[in-house]
Every structure is written in C-alpha cells, then in structure tokens.
Write a protein that holds these residues in place. Sequence first.
Motif, PDB file in Angstrom:
ATOM      1  N   ASP A 168       0.086  -9.929   6.059  1.00  0.00           N
ATOM      2  CA  ASP A 168      -0.708 -11.812   5.834  1.00  0.00           C
ATOM      3  C   ASP A 168      -1.593 -11.225   4.229  1.00  0.00           C
ATOM      4  OD1 ASP A 168       0.082 -12.522   7.482  1.00  0.00           O
ATOM      5  OD2 ASP A 168      -0.912 -12.915   8.991  1.00  0.00           O
ATOM      6  N   HIS A 169      -1.324 -10.320   3.839  1.00  0.00           N
ATOM      7  CA  HIS A 169      -2.137  -9.062   2.902  1.00  0.00           C
ATOM      8  C   HIS A 169      -1.694  -8.612   2.299  1.00  0.00           C
ATOM      9  CE1 HIS A 169      -2.051  -5.119   4.559  1.00  0.00           C
ATOM     10  NE2 HIS A 169      -2.254  -5.980   5.323  1.00  0.00           N
ATOM     11  N   ARG A 201      -9.177  -6.879   3.378  1.00  0.00           N
ATOM     12  CA  ARG A 201      -7.996  -5.253   3.760  1.00  0.00           C
ATOM     13  C   ARG A 201      -6.806  -5.832   1.656  1.00  0.00           C
ATOM     14  NH1 ARG A 201      -4.518  -6.315   8.872  1.00  0.00           N
ATOM     15  NH2 ARG A 201      -3.398  -4.530   7.571  1.00  0.00           N
ATOM     16  N   SER A 202      -6.891  -6.107   1.471  1.00  0.00           N
ATOM     17  CA  SER A 202      -5.622  -6.352  -0.109  1.00  0.00           C
ATOM     18  C   SER A 202      -6.620  -5.643  -0.207  1.00  0.00           C
ATOM     19  CB  SER A 202      -5.615  -8.305   0.047  1.00  0.00           C
ATOM     20  OG  SER A 202      -4.350  -8.351   0.668  1.00  0.00           O
ATOM     21  N   LEU A 203      -7.825  -5.707  -1.085  1.00  0.00           N
ATOM     22  CA  LEU A 203      -8.487  -5.813  -2.186  1.00  0.00           C
ATOM     23  C   LEU A 203      -8.070  -4.207  -1.915  1.00  0.00           C
ATOM     24  CD1 LEU A 203     -11.521  -7.818  -3.041  1.00  0.00           C
ATOM     25  CD2 LEU A 203      -9.842  -7.423  -4.470  1.00  0.00           C
ATOM     26  N   LEU A 221      -5.833 -13.604  -5.557  1.00  0.00           N
ATOM     27  CA  LEU A 221      -6.662 -13.359  -5.131  1.00  0.00           C
ATOM     28  C   LEU A 221      -8.269 -14.199  -5.318  1.00  0.00           C
ATOM     29  CD1 LEU A 221      -6.072  -9.832  -4.396  1.00  0.00           C
ATOM     30  CD2 LEU A 221      -5.887 -11.370  -3.216  1.00  0.00           C
ATOM     31  N   ASN A 222      -8.651 -14.289  -6.633  1.00  0.00           N
ATOM     32  CA  ASN A 222     -10.108 -15.088  -7.071  1.00  0.00           C
ATOM     33  C   ASN A 222      -9.580 -16.013  -6.379  1.00  0.00           C
ATOM     34  OD1 ASN A 222     -10.669 -12.483  -7.833  1.00  0.00           O
ATOM     35  ND2 ASN A 222     -10.122 -12.388  -9.542  1.00  0.00           N
ATOM     36  N   HIS A 223      -8.729 -16.620  -7.076  1.00  0.00           N
ATOM     37  CA  HIS A 223      -8.158 -18.331  -6.601  1.00  0.00           C
ATOM     38  C   HIS A 223      -8.674 -18.436  -5.272  1.00  0.00           C
ATOM     39  CE1 HIS A 223      -6.431 -22.636  -6.625  1.00  0.00           C
ATOM     40  NE2 HIS A 223      -5.881 -21.906  -6.028  1.00  0.00           N
ATOM     41  N   GLN A 224      -7.737 -17.595  -4.540  1.00  0.00           N
ATOM     42  CA  GLN A 224      -7.545 -17.459  -3.010  1.00  0.00           C
ATOM     43  C   GLN A 224      -9.614 -17.881  -2.685  1.00  0.00           C
ATOM     44  OE1 GLN A 224      -4.826 -15.136  -1.508  1.00  0.00           O
ATOM     45  NE2 GLN A 224      -4.034 -16.298  -1.457  1.00  0.00           N
TER      46      GLN A 224
END
Length: 305
Positions: A78-79, A170-172, A142-145
Amino acid sequence: MITRQEINGKSPLNYSWYDIKNIDDNDIVKLKKRFHFTPTIISYVADRNERPHYDHDSLTHSELIVYDVPVWPEEKSDHFTTRPLIFLLQGTTVYTFHTNATEDIFEEFKEERAHEAQDATEFIMLFLLHVTQYFQRALTQLNHQLNELDRRLNTKIKNKDLLELAQMERSLVFVSSSARTNLMMLEDLKNTPMSWQITKSAQERLDDVLIEAEQASRTVEISNEVTEKISKTSNNILNNNLNDTMKFLTVWSLILTIPTIITGFFGMNVKLPILNNGFDWILVVFVNFLLIGGLYLYLKKNDFI
C-alpha cells in the motif's frame, strides 16, 4: 531473458544495447559463456535488492552503476517502494537489468528518450535522467495525497486516515533513502574511472541528472518534514481527545458515586432513625441532588470540568 534492443526499429549506430529482464539461472549461464561476465559482476546484477553504487572491474574493464527508481503501490503493497535499475558498460556495449516492477519505466524510456543518445555513456546518462524524474512524479502524487489527507484530519481523525498517514510515512522513507543514495553515487561518479569515458554530451546529461537528483532529494526531505509534523499534530490531538474523554469519565464516575453510596446506605434492611414514613424517599433524592450539585460546583471551580 536476454534481448538485443533496437531503437525505432534500428540498432544504435555507435553502441550496442542488451537488456536482461528478470534475470534467471539460464541468463547467468549465457552471460558467463557468451559475454564473459565474472562472478563478481554476476553477483551484482543478480541481486534484486542491490543498493545504489558504482563499481569498476579492471579485469573486464566494466563500469557498473546501480540506481534506484520509485515503484508505485501495488496490490501487495500500500506504499511506494524502490527497485534498482542496473547498468553495465563494457566498451561500447551497454547492458541493462530490470524486473517486471520497473517494466513501465523501461518501456517509456525506450519509446521517448532512448533515440536521443549518440553513444553508450550518453545513453546511460539519459536513462538516469529519465529515472530521476520519476522521483518528482512520485512526490507530486504523495503531496497531493497528503494535502487531501490533511484536509480530512482537520475535520475528524479516523483510524483509516491514520493508517493512510502511516503508509505515506513508509513511502517517504523508501523514496528519501533512495534519493539520497542516488545523489551520493552521482556526486562520486565524477571521480571514477568511468569519468574518463564520458563524452561531452554525456557530461551535460550527467549535470542535468545531478540537478534533478539534488532537487528530488531536497523535495523529499521537505515532504518528509511536513508529513512528520502532520503526524505529530494528529497524535497530539488524539492524546488531547483521550485526556478529555478520561477526564469526563472520571468526573462523572465520582458524581455518580454519591447516589450509589446514599441509596446503598438507606437500602439496608434495618430500621433507620428519622425516616419513618412513606415520603422519606423524597428527602433521600433531595440529598442526592444536593450533594451531586455541590460536588459538581466544586469540580468546576477547580477546573476539573
């Protein structure tokens, strides 16, 4: 699977390009026999978790570059994650190694940018530039989310939103780590034996890659800081809400203790003084309300409520 690649239906004029997708044991045997890959090189190109770095093999005069690329979330994850793209340069022959996870990036480069390369080193730098720009795409998403998530958290904090925030963190972590290591590798590339082979046009591409990589690294750091602050703020709000809830329950548990004590006392099956008629319960109720009101005013005066 080892494939000799063509660009726009033709083989490149000044260099050769072989792509190895999902390298397996049969490919390793062919690479050893046909292309004379050493065990050291094989260990690098076969490792699907290799970290970004540069390596020079003096025996085969090979230049190896491992570069990370962001991979969009899939069903099993999910990331965002990152996967390595591997480039091997031997003279005028370029070998690329990738998996299904990076197939879209590979195909997009082949269709849109590969024809711009005039030699092997410029081809690698163009590919690195193309890959580095994917970091900006990932960060934009990611910034939009994050903006949408922050809007929801400002209204009401739900477990679903907190889980999404955790996935973004976690993505970052993945994107930030890869962006930094990519940048470190690129900065060191100018002081390696490969710098002797880089043509003028390839050097210009390398400068562009460095600018993009540095920008990606700074941008992901900013996004990481913003996400951490939102996470801390959300945790503070949750803790404050929990404190208010516990405070409310504590106060009312104290208030409701009074009627329990009084009714318990007058509910004993023994004869009590004073109360000897059928309307005594009114007095008991009045005393209850009187004591409850007194306790409530005391708690409110001392800022317990």
